[in-house]
Design an enzyme around this catalytic site. Sequence first.
Site, short mmCIF file in Angstrom:
data_model
loop_
_atom_site.label_atom_id
_atom_site.label_comp_id
_atom_site.label_asym_id
_atom_site.label_seq_id
_atom_site.Cartn_x
_atom_site.Cartn_y
_atom_site.Cartn_z
N GLY A 139 34.00 32.21 54.30
CA GLY A 139 33.01 33.22 54.67
C GLY A 139 33.61 34.12 55.72
O GLY A 139 34.62 33.78 56.34
N CYS A 182 38.36 26.94 54.34
CA CYS A 182 38.43 28.05 55.29
C CYS A 182 37.24 28.02 56.26
O CYS A 182 37.14 27.11 57.05
CB CYS A 182 38.54 29.38 54.53
SG CYS A 182 39.15 30.71 55.55
N TYR A 183 36.30 28.96 56.17
CA TYR A 183 35.13 28.90 57.06
C TYR A 183 34.44 27.54 56.93
O TYR A 183 33.99 26.96 57.93
CB TYR A 183 34.14 30.02 56.71
CG TYR A 183 32.91 30.04 57.59
CD1 TYR A 183 32.92 30.70 58.81
CD2 TYR A 183 31.74 29.36 57.22
CE1 TYR A 183 31.80 30.70 59.63
CE2 TYR A 183 30.62 29.35 58.04
CZ TYR A 183 30.65 30.03 59.25
OH TYR A 183 29.55 30.02 60.06
N HIS A 227 43.03 28.64 50.81
CA HIS A 227 42.14 28.73 49.65
C HIS A 227 42.77 28.05 48.43
O HIS A 227 43.58 28.67 47.74
CB HIS A 227 41.83 30.20 49.34
CG HIS A 227 40.94 30.82 50.35
ND1 HIS A 227 39.57 30.78 50.26
CD2 HIS A 227 41.21 31.43 51.53
CE1 HIS A 227 39.03 31.36 51.31
NE2 HIS A 227 40.02 31.77 52.10
N ASP A 283 28.10 38.79 25.62
CA ASP A 283 26.98 38.00 26.14
C ASP A 283 25.78 38.00 25.19
O ASP A 283 25.24 36.94 24.87
CB ASP A 283 26.55 38.54 27.52
CG ASP A 283 27.69 38.49 28.52
OD1 ASP A 283 28.67 37.77 28.26
OD2 ASP A 283 27.61 39.20 29.54
N LYS A 311 31.73 33.83 32.39
CA LYS A 311 32.15 34.60 31.22
C LYS A 311 33.07 33.81 30.29
O LYS A 311 32.89 33.80 29.08
CB LYS A 311 32.88 35.87 31.69
CG LYS A 311 33.11 36.89 30.60
CD LYS A 311 31.86 37.69 30.40
CE LYS A 311 32.01 38.78 29.38
NZ LYS A 311 30.81 39.61 29.36
N GLU A 369 41.45 27.53 45.65
CA GLU A 369 40.90 28.05 44.39
C GLU A 369 41.68 29.25 43.84
O GLU A 369 41.53 29.59 42.68
CB GLU A 369 39.42 28.43 44.59
CG GLU A 369 39.14 29.63 45.49
CD GLU A 369 39.12 29.30 46.98
OE1 GLU A 369 39.65 28.25 47.36
OE2 GLU A 369 38.59 30.12 47.75
N SER A 412 25.75 38.64 22.09
CA SER A 412 26.11 38.03 20.80
C SER A 412 26.06 36.50 20.89
O SER A 412 25.56 35.84 19.98
CB SER A 412 27.52 38.46 20.37
OG SER A 412 27.53 39.84 20.12
#
Length: 513
Positions: free
Chosen positions: A55, A82-83, A172, A230, A369, A174, A232
């Site tokens: 953050g 992190c934060y 991080h 989306d 997605k 990720e 579909s």
Amino acid sequence: MKHELVLVLDFGGQYNQLIARRVRECGVYCEVKPYTTPLSELKAMNPIGIIFTGGPNSVYLNTSPQVDPEIFTWGIPILGICYGCQLMAHSLGGLVTPAQEDTAREYGKTTTYYDTSCKLFAGLPAEGISWMSHGDYMAKVPQGFALVGHTEMCPNAAIADESRGFYGVQYHPEVNHTEHGVAMIRNFLYEACHAKGDWTMGDYCKSAIAAVREKVGDGKVLLALSGGVDSSVAAALLAEAVGKQLTCVFVDHGLMRLNEGDEVEAAFSKWDINFVRVDAETRFLLKLAGESDPETKRKIIGEEFIRVFEEESKKIGAVDFLAQGTIYPDVIESGAGDAETIKSHHNVGGLPDFVDFKDIIEPLRMLFKDEVRQLGRELGLPEYLVSRQPFPGPGLAIRIIGDITKEKADTLRLADFIFREEIAKAGEDKNLNQYFAVLTNTRSVGVMGDGRTYDYTLALRAVTTADFMTADWARIPYDVLDKISVRIVNEVPGINRIVYDITSKPPATIEWE
Ligand code: XMP
């Protein structure tokens, strides 16, 4: 089927969705919750572990996001990033201070050394690059914590109290820049939280179909199908779940790509549903005639779309559910993690006012997605639909600069088709996130055979991007561009010059309008 769950507590960091995606990639279902969510609510969800995100704040300020201290006596494994790491240290009696210049303030790729006897780093190399982005420093870590990772500058790049299942990393894990970052998240999930990994798309598909059947009962469902990924996939899921009780209204505004309408219709022919295809080209072009302002074009198309949809839905009569292809990134709040900032996203703005229905149904609400695409494959949708690049709602209208005519739309459609066909043939499509042709409003002199021409300039646009907020122009090989150029000027009447757009976003945008 109930899945094991990991919660990502959102403190407003920019990578929060990415953390959740990584967890799901590791086979564990995950949801993002604002840091303000009451502890009782978090407990009621019965998670197996919690991740505190990064953050923008500094934990030692009074105004900074905090957590209910009881979260640390709950007995659940926590990974702070992190934060989130600093917050854990701060809350448990450590000391976090602003980093002094030249000491522990770190940004970017940093060589980091790990203690591989810690569960978080089990089986991983003892040294690797991590992605740092922090201006604060843990001057003192809380009692019970060991230093399990360090850099040249920072003795506590990673901390752990394994007896309580608490882990904190300043970097991080990720992001792709952190080597073995996903493996560290996997270790947290499987070694610290003892996950079994029951999140697979096949299972999800079955349980989502069952859930839709239960909610819909013998009710009627209406869905506006755009042909995008989306809507579909939402349509396919509903088709599989409730068949004939579903009506899909597909409005063809005449500004689709070549063969797109037929492709969408063909993809749904295998289900026994009510598929309404409205050929509205004439009325859209009539409304757009003579209009060259981009925002006005968008507005005209949006309004006309609602009108057509309203007419069609009146023919169908009352429905019980209006279905929408809302996906998880639309649901998670953007920004600082406050509950009030959650966006209520509707794919087709304003629709609910016009249609008589009892409830909204959003079957993709919890999916990212890439998961939506996976679900589409699971449901047997063709690859050309599932892996389709984004296509704006107003379609070719915002890729024809200036006023729109059917002739210009046909010209652009053919040129765009050739561009896409050659990109696919060259295998370049895998490297691009969006690519299309733009019919500029500029004409120039050319020579063809023995004659002079005065025809349109076509622009080719191709970008690479992770999030469509920023983008870089794609380095398509010259010989591929050459082939595309030769084919288009030979095969598409009205175009005698091709240019390639070499502007990034910013300062340009991806679309030209
Ligand atoms: P820009 O041009 O803003 O585009 O860099 C970013 C992404 O948004 C898409 N885009 C639109 N999508 N309606 C849409 O549904 C629109 O009016 C619209 N304008 C841009 C664009 O294709 C790109 O993926």
